[in-house]
Enzyme design. Sequence first.
Site, mmCIF file in Angstrom:
data_model
loop_
_atom_site.group_PDB
_atom_site.id
_atom_site.type_symbol
_atom_site.label_atom_id
_atom_site.label_comp_id
_atom_site.label_asym_id
_atom_site.label_seq_id
_atom_site.Cartn_x
_atom_site.Cartn_y
_atom_site.Cartn_z
ATOM 1 N N SER A 1 0.843 -1.192 0.000
ATOM 2 C CA SER A 1 0.000 0.000 0.000
ATOM 3 C C SER A 1 0.884 1.251 0.000
ATOM 4 C CB SER A 1 -0.935 -0.060 1.211
ATOM 5 O OG SER A 1 -2.051 0.776 1.020
ATOM 6 N N GLU B 1 -1.765 -3.654 -7.763
ATOM 7 C CA GLU B 1 -3.026 -3.936 -7.067
ATOM 8 C C GLU B 1 -3.599 -2.610 -6.625
ATOM 9 O OE1 GLU B 1 -3.793 -3.472 -3.549
ATOM 10 O OE2 GLU B 1 -1.868 -2.506 -3.132
ATOM 11 N N HIS C 1 -4.984 -5.792 -1.152
ATOM 12 C CA HIS C 1 -5.644 -5.576 0.137
ATOM 13 C C HIS C 1 -6.606 -6.729 0.412
ATOM 14 C CE1 HIS C 1 -3.916 -1.619 -0.527
ATOM 15 N NE2 HIS C 1 -4.188 -1.310 0.715
#
Lengths: 327, 327
Positions: B103, B207, B277
């Site tokens: 992230s 992602e 995630h």
Amino acid sequence: MTSLTLYTPAGVLAQAQPLKRAAKRLAQLGFEVAIDESALAKHQRFGGDDETRLAALHRIAKASPSVALASRGGYGLTRLLDQINWKQLIKSTERGTRWVGQSDLTSLQLGMLAHAKDGQRPVSWAGPLACDDFGRSEEEGGMDEITQDCFTEAMSGALEAVGFRTEAGFEELGVRGTLWGGNLCVLNSLLGTPHFPKIKGGILFLEDINEHPYRVERSLLQLQQAGVLDAQKAVVLGDFSGWRKSPLDRGYSLKAAIEAVRAATRTPVLTGLPFGHVRTKVCLPVGAKAELYVQGREVLIGWASEHGHDNNHHHDHHDAPGHSHGH
Amino acid sequence: MTSLTLYTPAGVLAQAQPLKRAAKRLAQLGFEVAIDESALAKHQRFGGDDETRLAALHRIAKASPSVALASRGGYGLTRLLDQINWKQLIKSTERGTRWVGQSDLTSLQLGMLAHAKDGQRPVSWAGPLACDDFGRSEEEGGMDEITQDCFTEAMSGALEAVGFRTEAGFEELGVRGTLWGGNLCVLNSLLGTPHFPKIKGGILFLEDINEHPYRVERSLLQLQQAGVLDAQKAVVLGDFSGWRKSPLDRGYSLKAAIEAVRAATRTPVLTGLPFGHVRTKVCLPVGAKAELYVQGREVLIGWASEHGHDNNHHHDHHDAPGHSHGH
């Protein structure tokens, strides 16, 4: 009569009604309105497939109406950027076409600047969208008068300044440079690509909708780290709304985000520009040479109107968000 | 014992409990766990103010534990990128520190690659986050076993491949290149800045969470227009979920977005990587030389393990999303 063509370069029009309302209102304002043949085309979330929307852009550029007003934004121009005949679009501005819109249209407007050759200055207009603004029903609050007046004045070539009130701290600021900008997300989506204009010493205006301040901050810091903010004479922020607070914010806010950006750049970052995804929005000439002056808390952004007035003389100042009338 | 330090480089920890649970679980797995002194610091939405988080990064780089595992992502590293002592961080990787996370951590991991000198190859690990994964309570579903096994194996230096199932159409694909990537939004937030690594011929994995497919598409097309996608040997997509359909989508979907990207780039775009995630996520060495092979619909991404095996021999294949064990 001023010819005006409505077209759909990005997101689909779910209904025809707002476009019809916009066309009617614009005709009442004295424009000779044409609706592009694929303005109501539908392909998934797009106003027609990529070929259809690309053909519409080139068709309008070739016809060169006085005004090319997008029906709405949404998402879709990104798909076309590598295929657009930029030379043809820029040529249409030289023949007098004013491309008007905001949001997704930012990529079209900045792409023209990025692809301009030396000596070319393709000016387009950040301003309203046909359906969002002129197509608003009475139940939706109807057309905003300031937005309308500013648009008609800009399209007549008479608009030469917009005024608004900003925060304290910028007293006596005065800068000149190329006026450019638009939607922050869309502008940043051009970074690193051939469609991002390399503008030094400019006046950069930005707005966005539905973006949490941490995302606004991240985008602005990216511009700083990419050397864009420090290279400008001024950054002017419009409306940033529609986002929701998070329990994790713990006092973090849009104000905190702007403070973080101000700490990172030497360029003054002003707020208060009446522009963005809001009812009352001014028209701004993207790519024009402009001046920004602050007196007290009143900001005036002025440029040479097409009526031949130079923009070195004194401008009227306006206290309320809104636009300044041509002299 | 393998030393492991928990720290908070970006978003604030609202509660101490998940961090404590993570520390306990990691200790049970055999790690010698230390919690950085400012791991629970709070400043607005950040894990301490900028100076505090920057000092933590440099303190950990100096101490060079075997593993530096971020407590969580969120937002915050963007603010530090221009101030980070990249030389010190890269040096810590040469002393054996594995920086792990995902992230917001993408910017730290890619920044190390961007700031590496010729001959340096600072490998870090895209993988779990302490609180999100190891700190998950039993009510929240507890720790995912595949995630845990893959992490412990990677941290021991034994992990040398991950396997997963992809769509039909990539049979017999085989490429080699630098493995890199992470969160799409964060990766794109580095474009145009000195923190974006210039990697040619790589294997790029991506992602994201809570991003509508049109935004995923816009980000991927930006990478294409910036010359990044075409310059890669393969693009591998992980999880893209958490977004909500819009009435305007009219059949537009993540699949349509991926198709648009595939039409724009000559680089194969594979899907199915168990990363993002999501509970079950593999560990991937960011910056390592890797190979990607497809047999039927089974993909294997392999790299030289630190145990001295070369990665040219035959790997075990796994049908289910998950990781491949070291030989």
